[in-house]
Design an enzyme around this catalytic site. Structure first.
Site, PDB file in Angstrom:
ATOM      1  N   TYR A 188      14.467  -2.435  -2.108  1.00  0.00           N
ATOM      2  CA  TYR A 188      13.620  -2.719  -3.267  1.00  0.00           C
ATOM      3  C   TYR A 188      12.403  -1.828  -3.421  1.00  0.00           C
ATOM      4  CZ  TYR A 188      10.299  -5.435  -6.122  1.00  0.00           C
ATOM      5  OH  TYR A 188       9.381  -5.830  -7.060  1.00  0.00           O
ATOM      6  N   ASP A 205      20.662  -8.354  -8.818  1.00  0.00           N
ATOM      7  CA  ASP A 205      19.249  -8.295  -8.470  1.00  0.00           C
ATOM      8  C   ASP A 205      19.142  -8.030  -6.969  1.00  0.00           C
ATOM      9  OD1 ASP A 205      16.547  -8.273  -8.831  1.00  0.00           O
ATOM     10  OD2 ASP A 205      16.345 -10.371  -9.434  1.00  0.00           O
ATOM     11  N   ASP A 206      17.936  -7.633  -6.533  1.00  0.00           N
ATOM     12  CA  ASP A 206      17.760  -7.214  -5.136  1.00  0.00           C
ATOM     13  C   ASP A 206      17.441  -8.356  -4.192  1.00  0.00           C
ATOM     14  OD1 ASP A 206      14.688  -7.460  -5.245  1.00  0.00           O
ATOM     15  OD2 ASP A 206      15.129  -6.038  -6.837  1.00  0.00           O
ATOM     16  N   GLY A 229       1.239   0.056  -5.048  1.00  0.00           N
ATOM     17  CA  GLY A 229      -0.038  -0.629  -5.146  1.00  0.00           C
ATOM     18  C   GLY A 229      -0.733  -0.311  -6.444  1.00  0.00           C
ATOM     19  N   CYS A 256      14.836  -3.264  10.400  1.00  0.00           N
ATOM     20  CA  CYS A 256      14.229  -4.576  10.593  1.00  0.00           C
ATOM     21  C   CYS A 256      14.800  -5.517   9.543  1.00  0.00           C
ATOM     22  CB  CYS A 256      12.708  -4.514  10.451  1.00  0.00           C
ATOM     23  SG  CYS A 256      11.926  -6.161  10.518  1.00  0.00           S
ATOM     24  N   ASN A 279      -1.094   1.672   5.539  1.00  0.00           N
ATOM     25  CA  ASN A 279      -0.076   0.873   4.865  1.00  0.00           C
ATOM     26  C   ASN A 279       0.560  -0.006   5.918  1.00  0.00           C
ATOM     27  OD1 ASN A 279       2.083  -0.125   3.291  1.00  0.00           O
ATOM     28  ND2 ASN A 279       3.369   1.603   3.869  1.00  0.00           N
ATOM     29  N   GLY A 280       0.574  -1.325   5.688  1.00  0.00           N
ATOM     30  CA  GLY A 280       1.223  -2.216   6.639  1.00  0.00           C
ATOM     31  C   GLY A 280       0.347  -3.389   7.011  1.00  0.00           C
ATOM     32  N   CYS A 297      11.823  -1.087   7.906  1.00  0.00           N
ATOM     33  CA  CYS A 297      11.913  -2.242   7.011  1.00  0.00           C
ATOM     34  C   CYS A 297      13.077  -2.096   6.035  1.00  0.00           C
ATOM     35  CB  CYS A 297      10.610  -2.391   6.237  1.00  0.00           C
ATOM     36  SG  CYS A 297      10.641  -3.684   4.978  1.00  0.00           S
ATOM     37  N   SER A 322      14.574  -1.902  -9.904  1.00  0.00           N
ATOM     38  CA  SER A 322      15.094  -1.656  -8.564  1.00  0.00           C
ATOM     39  C   SER A 322      16.575  -1.948  -8.406  1.00  0.00           C
ATOM     40  CB  SER A 322      14.319  -2.489  -7.543  1.00  0.00           C
ATOM     41  OG  SER A 322      14.418  -3.866  -7.858  1.00  0.00           O
ATOM     42  N   CYS A 381      13.126 -10.705   7.813  1.00  0.00           N
ATOM     43  CA  CYS A 381      12.989 -11.638   6.694  1.00  0.00           C
ATOM     44  C   CYS A 381      14.309 -12.326   6.358  1.00  0.00           C
ATOM     45  CB  CYS A 381      12.432 -10.928   5.466  1.00  0.00           C
ATOM     46  SG  CYS A 381      13.284  -9.408   5.023  1.00  0.00           S
ATOM     47  N   CYS A 439       0.813  -1.213   0.000  1.00  0.00           N
ATOM     48  CA  CYS A 439       0.000   0.000   0.000  1.00  0.00           C
ATOM     49  C   CYS A 439       0.846   1.262   0.000  1.00  0.00           C
ATOM     50  CB  CYS A 439      -0.894   0.051   1.242  1.00  0.00           C
ATOM     51  SG  CYS A 439      -1.928  -1.372   1.470  1.00  0.00           S
ATOM     52  N   CYS A 467       7.401 -12.060   6.008  1.00  0.00           N
ATOM     53  CA  CYS A 467       7.236 -10.730   6.603  1.00  0.00           C
ATOM     54  C   CYS A 467       5.869 -10.656   7.267  1.00  0.00           C
ATOM     55  CB  CYS A 467       7.349  -9.650   5.532  1.00  0.00           C
ATOM     56  SG  CYS A 467       7.034  -7.980   6.176  1.00  0.00           S
TER      57      CYS A 467
END
Length: 507
Positions: free
Chosen positions: A288, A391-392, A75, A483, A149-150, A282, A329, A486, A49, A428
């Site tokens: 990304y 790549d990310d 989004g 954070c 968002n979240g 995050c 990205s 992940c 979002c 996540c």
């Protein structure tokens, strides 16, 4: 065409009837981006979002339109705007891109000097208008519009408690949970909002609008970004600073973890509903999700991604002829890797931005054609060359394998994959649509096994410390205020609720 023939057309090869002729559609579902981000050819992670708010500007709806357009990458499935004029709400939300949901007539029908807006993706099974935001409610104090968002990790638990007390829910969105908590409180609005946020566990950025005020808040860890800006005398809120630039607003600062900003006739009030716990922005926002022209906590995304590429070159150099990044990205990181190594950077991969969600049919042959429609290798750049592909992240591994194979089919002699993040091995809980842990390739395979699975000549990931150093952040704080759950399985909040939710709270 007779109705019975229309009904027989399969969803995977649906046709439109235009002027009596049958026209092939290059997407499935009832609108252009239905399901975009789910079951896609590329298994990239999806930020769920973006939010945008305006207070004190006569063209609030138009500003929100342009702001949401700048946040479209966060989004692409639904969009909505709610405005307030003299205490009266006007709103519109629908499925599709911002430019498809709104036109001049729609914007003109949204008068007012304050607004909140939203763009969203959805996760599996929840692609529906009922969850499109902002959500608008009637409660004892008047009207209430909420955009977020979240993800709230304990939302299901709270929902069950509220349902047991008689609450009736119309959506499956976390946003409705916060509305019910506010509506049931006997306290005044601001104290009710503080109490409601105090019950939530997760990562979120909220915009709440009533008939006479606008409230902005982020979670106590600052997991999801939210910035404050000014446009003349007006106040602007956005998930990313790039949206401020789009409308000509000036960046003021990031909304701080646990902070509650209230705008009303008396101006801006800065309050708190929770102390700063462990700051944990995050890391995937830096790696990304956020646009490269955005800044988060004073750190420019393009610059930090370049540093990731430079650090990766130091940690995992390999001799090659060209460096290329997977668009979009990874371009910044690829430039950094090339600068650090002296290997030329080239546009070896080109992304077609106009394909939508195409060719999602069972046939593997058609899926592979869909890959080439979305991404193509530049043969004259990679043919006969040893290629470093930046790549990310690697999620399931299917995307990386397809891109490696694209480069090989274009004549690359070797393909060495370098990833600007540590292995993504854990889900996540804070708003990113991630697969089940068992579907994450890094959860069950070693780096060598992943290398073999994606058909690369070599593979290396950026180290945890390398990532932390490249981003920068807050000195003296754990993981410098990031954070990394992940990657490390070390989350800043509880995640052991019986019904803990992963993914996005919009669903």
């Amino acid at each position: 065409m007779p109705d019975e023939i229309k009904a027989s057309i399969s969803a995977s090869n649906r046709l439109d009837i235009e002027g009596g002729s049958m026209v092939h559609r290059l997407w499935t579902g009832d609108y252009y981006n239905e399901g975009n981000g789910r079951g896609d050819i590329f298994d990239k992670l999806k930020e769920e979002c973006g939010v945008f708010g305006v207070f004190g500007h006569p063209d609030a709806a138009a500003l929100s339109y342009y702001g949401l357009h700048a946040l479209q990458h966060r989004g692409e499935e639904s969009a909505g705007i709610c405005t307030c004029e003299n205490g009266v709400f006007h709103y519109h939300r629908s499925m599709g891109l911002v430019k498809e949901v709104f036109d001049a007539e729609r914007i003109a029908a949204l008068p007012g000097d304050r607004s909140i807006g939203h763009v969203r993706y959805s996760t599996a099974g929840e692609s529906r208008l009922a969850n499109a935001q902002p959500l608008v409610f009637k409660y004892r104090g008047g009207d209430l519009a909420v955009a977020t968002n979240g993800n709230i990790v304990n939302a299901t638990q709270i929902r069950r408690e509220l349902e047991a007390q008689g609450s009736i829910f119309q959506t499956s969105s976390d946003t409705e949970v916060i509305a019910h908590l506010i509506a049931r409180s006997p306290k005044d609005l601001i104290e009710a909002v503080k109490d409601a946020f105090g019950r939530l566990v997760g990562g979120y950025a909220f915009l709440i609008m009533t008939n006479d005020c606008l409230i902005a808040a982020t979670d106590p860890h600052g997991l999801r970004p939210l910035v404050l800006g000014r446009l003349g005398e007006a106040y602007i809120f956005a998930s990313e600073s790039c949206a401020l630039e789009t409308i000509g607003a000036t960046y003021v600062r990031d909304v701080q973890p646990g902070e509650l900003l209230v705008l009303d006739a008396g101006g801006l009030r800065e309050e708190r509903y929770a102390p700063l716990e462990r700051r944990a922005v995050c890391a995937m926002e830096y790696i990304y999700f956020a646009r490269p022209d955005s800044d988060i906590n004073g750190i420019n995304l393009h610059a930090s991604r370049k540093r990731m590429g430079q650090r990766l070159a130091i940690e995992a150099f390999t001799d090659a002829d060209v460096v290329t990044g997977v668009p979009d990205s990874s371009i910044s990181a690829a430039i950094g890797y090339a600068e650090q190594t002296g290997i030329p950077y080239e546009l070896g991969l080109i992304k077609n931005k106009y394909t939508g969600r195409t060719f999602i049919q069972p046939s593997q042959e058609l899926r592979e054609k869909g890959v080439k429609m979305k991404l193509s290798a530049v043969r004259k750049v990679v043919e006969g060359k040893r290629v470093v592909m930046i790549d990310d992240s690697i999620v399931r591994g299917t995307t990386s394998r397809r891109i490696v194979n694209l480069l090989r089919e274009a004549g690359a002699l070797e393909v060495h994959v370098r990833i600007t993040s540590p292995p993504f091995a854990n889900p996540c809980f804070y708003g990113i649509d991630t697969p089940d842990r068992r579907d994450l390739i890094a959860h069950s395979k070693t780096v060598d096994e992943i290398c073999k699975a994606i058909n690369a000549d070599s593979l290396a990931f950026l180290s945890h410390q390398g990532l932390i150093d490249a981003i920068g952040g807050h000195d003296g704080e754990r993981d410098r205020g990031l954070c990394l759950g992940c990657f490390s399985n070390d989350y800043p909040t509880r995640t052991d609720f019986e019904t803990a939710k992963t993914g996005c709270g919009c669903d």
